[in-house]
Design a protein around this motif. Sequence first.
Motif, PDB file in Angstrom:
ATOM      1  N   PHE A 104      14.013 112.663 112.842  1.00 19.88           N
ATOM      2  CA  PHE A 104      12.999 112.903 111.814  1.00 19.88           C
ATOM      3  C   PHE A 104      13.587 113.448 110.520  1.00 19.88           C
ATOM      4  CE2 PHE A 104      11.010 113.231 116.004  1.00 19.88           C
ATOM      5  CZ  PHE A 104      10.010 112.277 115.889  1.00 19.88           C
ATOM      6  N   GLU A 105      14.898 113.714 110.501  1.00 21.15           N
ATOM      7  CA  GLU A 105      15.543 114.195 109.286  1.00 21.15           C
ATOM      8  C   GLU A 105      15.626 113.122 108.207  1.00 21.15           C
ATOM      9  OE1 GLU A 105      18.560 117.571 111.174  1.00 21.15           O
ATOM     10  OE2 GLU A 105      19.341 115.613 110.531  1.00 21.15           O
ATOM     11  N   ASP A 106      15.617 111.868 108.605  1.00 20.09           N
ATOM     12  CA  ASP A 106      15.648 110.766 107.645  1.00 20.09           C
ATOM     13  C   ASP A 106      14.226 110.599 107.084  1.00 20.09           C
ATOM     14  OD1 ASP A 106      15.633 108.314 106.302  1.00 20.09           O
ATOM     15  OD2 ASP A 106      17.065 107.397 107.683  1.00 20.09           O
ATOM     16  N   LYS A 107      13.968 111.250 105.963  1.00 23.10           N
ATOM     17  CA  LYS A 107      12.614 111.281 105.419  1.00 23.10           C
ATOM     18  C   LYS A 107      12.130 109.909 104.982  1.00 23.10           C
ATOM     19  CE  LYS A 107      12.321 115.692 105.993  1.00 23.10           C
ATOM     20  NZ  LYS A 107      11.497 116.213 107.112  1.00 23.10           N
ATOM     21  N   LEU A 108      13.034 109.079 104.448  1.00 18.54           N
ATOM     22  CA  LEU A 108      12.647 107.734 104.028  1.00 18.54           C
ATOM     23  C   LEU A 108      12.130 106.936 105.219  1.00 18.54           C
ATOM     24  CD1 LEU A 108      12.550 105.517 101.837  1.00 18.54           C
ATOM     25  CD2 LEU A 108      14.906 104.933 102.480  1.00 18.54           C
ATOM     26  N   ARG A 109      12.859 106.984 106.314  1.00 18.83           N
ATOM     27  CA  ARG A 109      12.466 106.248 107.510  1.00 18.83           C
ATOM     28  C   ARG A 109      11.177 106.816 108.106  1.00 18.83           C
ATOM     29  NH1 ARG A 109      16.906 106.225 112.092  1.00 18.83           N
ATOM     30  NH2 ARG A 109      16.459 108.472 111.950  1.00 18.83           N
ATOM     31  N   ALA A 110      11.111 108.140 108.232  1.00 14.16           N
ATOM     32  CA  ALA A 110       9.931 108.773 108.827  1.00 14.16           C
ATOM     33  C   ALA A 110       8.671 108.502 107.996  1.00 14.16           C
ATOM     34  CB  ALA A 110      10.166 110.271 108.971  1.00 14.16           C
ATOM     35  N   ASN A 111       8.803 108.589 106.671  1.00 16.34           N
ATOM     36  CA  ASN A 111       7.645 108.337 105.806  1.00 16.34           C
ATOM     37  C   ASN A 111       7.222 106.876 105.850  1.00 16.34           C
ATOM     38  OD1 ASN A 111       7.462 111.009 104.998  1.00 16.34           O
ATOM     39  ND2 ASN A 111       8.738 110.712 103.188  1.00 16.34           N
ATOM     40  N   ALA A 112       8.192 105.968 105.985  1.00 18.78           N
ATOM     41  CA  ALA A 112       7.857 104.544 106.106  1.00 18.78           C
ATOM     42  C   ALA A 112       7.065 104.294 107.372  1.00 18.78           C
ATOM     43  CB  ALA A 112       9.133 103.698 106.094  1.00 18.78           C
ATOM     44  N   LEU A 113       7.430 104.973 108.463  1.00 12.68           N
ATOM     45  CA  LEU A 113       6.693 104.836 109.717  1.00 12.68           C
ATOM     46  C   LEU A 113       5.258 105.329 109.555  1.00 12.68           C
ATOM     47  CD1 LEU A 113       6.619 104.209 112.753  1.00 12.68           C
ATOM     48  CD2 LEU A 113       7.578 106.484 113.171  1.00 12.68           C
ATOM     49  N   VAL A 114       5.088 106.480 108.916  1.00 10.89           N
ATOM     50  CA  VAL A 114       3.748 107.030 108.686  1.00 10.89           C
ATOM     51  C   VAL A 114       2.934 106.108 107.783  1.00 10.89           C
ATOM     52  CG1 VAL A 114       2.458 108.916 107.613  1.00 10.89           C
ATOM     53  CG2 VAL A 114       4.429 109.415 109.082  1.00 10.89           C
ATOM     54  N   ASP A 115       3.518 105.693 106.666  1.00  8.68           N
ATOM     55  CA  ASP A 115       2.787 104.855 105.711  1.00  8.68           C
ATOM     56  C   ASP A 115       2.397 103.513 106.315  1.00  8.68           C
ATOM     57  OD1 ASP A 115       3.102 106.879 103.873  1.00  8.68           O
ATOM     58  OD2 ASP A 115       4.746 105.922 102.787  1.00  8.68           O
ATOM     59  N   GLY A 116       3.336 102.900 107.050  1.00 12.35           N
ATOM     60  CA  GLY A 116       3.038 101.621 107.672  1.00 12.35           C
ATOM     61  C   GLY A 116       1.975 101.736 108.738  1.00 12.35           C
ATOM     62  N   TRP A 117       2.001 102.823 109.487  1.00 14.82           N
ATOM     63  CA  TRP A 117       1.002 103.052 110.540  1.00 14.82           C
ATOM     64  C   TRP A 117      -0.390 103.189 109.929  1.00 14.82           C
ATOM     65  CZ3 TRP A 117       2.701 103.333 115.677  1.00 14.82           C
ATOM     66  CH2 TRP A 117       1.734 103.663 116.631  1.00 14.82           C
ATOM     67  N   LYS A 118      -0.463 103.974 108.857  1.00 10.89           N
ATOM     68  CA  LYS A 118      -1.756 104.180 108.181  1.00 10.89           C
ATOM     69  C   LYS A 118      -2.272 102.881 107.575  1.00 10.89           C
ATOM     70  CE  LYS A 118      -4.742 105.983 104.995  1.00 10.89           C
ATOM     71  NZ  LYS A 118      -5.360 105.271 103.851  1.00 10.89           N
ATOM     72  N   LYS A 119      -1.387 102.106 106.969  1.00  8.08           N
ATOM     73  CA  LYS A 119      -1.792 100.841 106.357  1.00  8.08           C
ATOM     74  C   LYS A 119      -2.326  99.866 107.398  1.00  8.08           C
ATOM     75  CE  LYS A 119      -0.041  97.021 103.518  1.00  8.08           C
ATOM     76  NZ  LYS A 119       1.144  96.469 102.796  1.00  8.08           N
ATOM     77  N   ALA A 120      -1.653  99.781 108.553  1.00  7.24           N
ATOM     78  CA  ALA A 120      -2.121  98.882 109.611  1.00  7.24           C
ATOM     79  C   ALA A 120      -3.485  99.328 110.132  1.00  7.24           C
ATOM     80  CB  ALA A 120      -1.103  98.822 110.744  1.00  7.24           C
ATOM     81  N   CYS A 121      -3.684 100.634 110.246  1.00  5.59           N
ATOM     82  CA  CYS A 121      -4.995 101.145 110.661  1.00  5.59           C
ATOM     83  C   CYS A 121      -6.072 100.739 109.662  1.00  5.59           C
ATOM     84  CB  CYS A 121      -4.953 102.665 110.802  1.00  5.59           C
ATOM     85  SG  CYS A 121      -4.048 103.265 112.238  1.00  5.59           S
ATOM     86  N   ASP A 122      -5.753 100.803 108.377  1.00  6.22           N
ATOM     87  CA  ASP A 122      -6.716 100.420 107.347  1.00  6.22           C
ATOM     88  C   ASP A 122      -7.072  98.937 107.437  1.00  6.22           C
ATOM     89  OD1 ASP A 122      -6.778 103.000 106.378  1.00  6.22           O
ATOM     90  OD2 ASP A 122      -5.354 102.616 104.749  1.00  6.22           O
ATOM     91  N   VAL A 123      -6.064  98.088 107.683  1.00  4.59           N
ATOM     92  CA  VAL A 123      -6.316  96.651 107.807  1.00  4.59           C
ATOM     93  C   VAL A 123      -7.283  96.377 108.955  1.00  4.59           C
ATOM     94  CG1 VAL A 123      -5.272  94.420 108.395  1.00  4.59           C
ATOM     95  CG2 VAL A 123      -4.140  95.944 106.767  1.00  4.59           C
ATOM     96  N   CYS A 124      -7.095  97.083 110.068  1.00  6.80           N
ATOM     97  CA  CYS A 124      -7.917  96.856 111.260  1.00  6.80           C
ATOM     98  C   CYS A 124      -9.180  97.713 111.276  1.00  6.80           C
ATOM     99  CB  CYS A 124      -7.096  97.141 112.512  1.00  6.80           C
ATOM    100  SG  CYS A 124      -5.681  96.049 112.727  1.00  6.80           S
ATOM    101  N   LYS A 125      -9.332  98.553 110.249  1.00  7.42           N
ATOM    102  CA  LYS A 125     -10.507  99.425 110.148  1.00  7.42           C
ATOM    103  C   LYS A 125     -10.659 100.310 111.384  1.00  7.42           C
ATOM    104  CE  LYS A 125     -13.182  96.630 106.881  1.00  7.42           C
ATOM    105  NZ  LYS A 125     -12.071  95.750 106.475  1.00  7.42           N
ATOM    106  N   VAL A 126      -9.562 100.946 111.782  1.00  6.63           N
ATOM    107  CA  VAL A 126      -9.590 101.866 112.916  1.00  6.63           C
ATOM    108  C   VAL A 126      -9.200 103.257 112.445  1.00  6.63           C
ATOM    109  CG1 VAL A 126      -9.024 100.070 114.592  1.00  6.63           C
ATOM    110  CG2 VAL A 126      -7.181 101.410 113.576  1.00  6.63           C
ATOM    111  N   ALA A 127      -9.647 104.257 113.198  1.00  7.42           N
ATOM    112  CA  ALA A 127      -9.250 105.632 112.936  1.00  7.42           C
ATOM    113  C   ALA A 127      -7.955 105.931 113.678  1.00  7.42           C
ATOM    114  CB  ALA A 127     -10.346 106.593 113.402  1.00  7.42           C
ATOM    115  N   TRP A 128      -7.065 106.623 112.997  1.00  7.58           N
ATOM    116  CA  TRP A 128      -5.842 107.097 113.635  1.00  7.58           C
ATOM    117  C   TRP A 128      -6.160 108.480 114.181  1.00  7.58           C
ATOM    118  CZ3 TRP A 128      -0.638 107.763 110.497  1.00  7.58           C
ATOM    119  CH2 TRP A 128       0.344 108.271 111.354  1.00  7.58           C
ATOM    120  N   GLY A 129      -6.360 108.570 115.487  1.00 13.26           N
ATOM    121  CA  GLY A 129      -6.841 109.805 116.077  1.00 13.26           C
ATOM    122  C   GLY A 129      -5.804 110.894 116.204  1.00 13.26           C
ATOM    123  N   GLY A 130      -4.563 110.529 116.405  1.00 11.85           N
ATOM    124  CA  GLY A 130      -3.503 111.506 116.585  1.00 11.85           C
ATOM    125  C   GLY A 130      -2.359 110.882 117.358  1.00 11.85           C
ATOM    126  N   GLY A 131      -1.635 111.697 118.116  1.00 10.67           N
ATOM    127  CA  GLY A 131      -0.542 111.136 118.884  1.00 10.67           C
ATOM    128  C   GLY A 131       0.409 112.194 119.390  1.00 10.67           C
TER     129      GLY A 131
END
Length: 391
Positions: free
Chosen positions: A144-171
């Motif tokens: 998780f020290e690689d902020k670019l990679r970690a932020n890309a994972l977060v941003d991509g996850w959120k974007k995919a949730c938006d496309v599918c109109k789902v709530a990201w509950g947690g994890g």
Amino acid sequence: MQSTSQPSSLPSTVAASVAADTSTLSYEQAGVNYDLIDPLKIAAQRAAAATAVSMTGRGFAEVTASRGESAYVLDVGPFYLASIVECLGTKTLVADEMAQLTGRSWYDGIAQDTIAMAINDLITVGATPLVVQAYWAAGGSAWFEDKLRANALVDGWKKACDVCKVAWGGGETPALAGIVEAGRIDLAASCTGIVSPKDRLSLGDHLGAGDAIVLLASSGIHANGLSLARKLVERLPQGYLTEIDPVNHPGLSYGAALLAPTVLYSPVTEALAAAGIRPHYCANITGHGWRKLLRHPIEMTYRIHTVPPVTPVLKFIQEQARQDDHEAYSTLNMGAGFALYVAAEDAERCVEIAKAQGIDAWVAGRLEAGPKRLLIEPLGIEYGSDDLQLR
């Protein structure tokens, strides 16, 4: 067919060895043998079925026909609930290698791949996805020290949730040093959805002769067959940087093509529902390739008369792995990532609706009375009931 890759930058002895390997490379040789994996799945299904009695004491009941399907369905009265958990697999290894080679993070697309693995299974039963949960298990906190990679994972996850109109509950984000290899991450997603109204349930109850098979386009390899794709790198003089088609797709490397994100198909199934079209059955074409078209236990013949174009990266894999069509179509999606089985009169409308969502589609075949088999007529391929054992 000769490789279209650029001249090798490897030592001549290594390059000569790579060029000399013209044997067929199968999925089993890459380390994946479904003949060993599938029996465990069947044993687990049988053990799991015995637990369904727990629901009756709570006033609910499982939908028995969902056992062995891509998602589990529970009858809670006014609607059904569906649930699924899926692991991404080894596509992260390609992303990690490409990050070293290109200096960019590919984890935005990896996030979409992970969510697609769960959501594309969930929607096969007619469910509307509601909530996604994340499981990100790293080989240590240092990942998780690689902020670019970690932020890309977060941003991509959120974007995919938006496309599918789902709530990201947690994890869950465990650091599992000693279980997960250092510097690596194991990604998975679970998803819960609702089938409402209940007549949206698509478990094959209405599947029958005369139904049309509509295939939806894939974006590439998606997230299945990556063990084969990674093994193939050993044969390529420039590895992941090998161009897959310099004439028609100049500059497109093998690694970049592999990392094209998996298509999210829930916008199509939701649009079909809004149009009043109820698929009789759906199949997510993942592991086992086109054999997945035989997933339902019904004894029918599936006749394919139109084969979608093969995406460039899958064509490249087939050529470089020296696979014939029978082997390739039994392993990879070969350009079709999802199948809809619908009433014949709804088939063309399904194609129109899919295209309106930006996903190409074809009326590819039909169901007929007869023995359980898949006939891909343009390619002369036949798969029988023995070629897919999932129950």
